[in-house]
Design a protein around this motif. Structure first.
Motif: not given
Length: 260
Positions: A132-161
């Motif tokens: 669960v811990l590993i998947w949390w960090v992995f999915s947060a990283g993937v989501f953050h990268a996808a959000a930034l590519f789409a024009g997002g502006s939040a920090r990685f902490g928001a994607s972790l949340v």
């Protein structure tokens, strides 16, 4: 005044039913996210233990296994004064030898198959927690990268949340799979032919409920995508379409993991 557990339950219910409203009213709190991840990790770990309980409660059979109380055969051959002729592992050993009593034990014993599977499954509890811990960090990283590519502006902490709250539906999947497996194994005839035959019977039961497990997984992934899309709008200031596309990337990985 509501307790911490009551507030957590209320938050989980809210994020599962109205994620847009939930994220709009809250800041990206990493402390709360960690509590959620910890709760999910504990829940999944308990689910692994519950799987062992399901096996123990539904499988009524015995299997023959190597006696764990008896040393390996090479040890007994080395310390024995006579070689056993009956193949049962019993022989004559030096009276002052520390292996004497243990080597006189039978080489194989009959055990309850359900209890044996329960003990075996119990050895994987830590994998559920760490997974669960590993998947949390992995999915947060993937989501953050996808959000930034789409024009997002939040920090990685928001994607972790966002990824933390998206883990909540996994508890639904765990509970549903346990219920399906329990119902199936209750009506499954398990043979006493050994661990290999027992494993085949359990696998056959799993194959029988695969379509229903797939449906549960699709519902779970859909909820995860919905939660991540809402977080993408609230935390990354993405449009609804961009947020939905960004959320589809980690949800796709989740679906692939469910199908493997």
């Amino acid at each position: 005044m509501p307790s911490t557990l009551d507030r957590l339950r209320s938050a989980i219910r809210s994020v599962a039913t109205a994620p847009h409203r939930f994220f709009d009213r809250r800041s990206a709190s990493l402390a709360a996210a960690f509590v959620v991840v910890l709760a999910v990790a504990i829940g999944v770990s308990l689910g692994v233990l519950a799987l062992g309980v399901v096996f123990d409660a539904t499988i009524d059979a015995t299997v023959t296994v190597e006696n764990p109380d008896r040393p390996p055969e090479w040890v007994c051959e080395q310390h024995g004064t006579e070689s056993p002729d009956d193949g049962a592992g019993a022989g004559t050993y030096a009276p002052d030898d520390p292996f004497a009593s243990a080597c006189e034990e039978p080489e194989y014993v009959d055990v309850d198959a359900g209890s044996e599977l329960r003990d075996a499954v119990g050895g994987y509890v830590h994998y559920g927690f760490l997974g669960v811990l590993i998947w949390w960090v992995f999915s947060a990283g993937v989501f953050h990268a996808a959000a930034l590519f789409a024009g997002g502006s939040a920090r990685f902490g928001a994607s972790l949340v966002a990824a933390a709250w998206a883990l909540v539906p996994e508890l639904l999947r765990m509970g549903a799979v346990l219920a399906l497996l329990y119902a199936t194994l209750r009506s499954t005839t398990v043979t006493d032919a050994g661990m290999e035959a027992l494993a085949d019977d359990v696998l056959d039961a799993l194959v029988a409920i695969e379509p229903r497990i797939l449906v549960v997984s699709l519902v779970t992934v859909s909820l995860e995508w919905w939660i991540l899309a809402a977080a993408g709008e609230s935390f990354h200031d993405l449009s609804r379409t961009s947020a939905a596309v960004a959320a589809a990337v980690p949800a796709g990985f989740s679906l692939i993991a469910a199908l493997v």
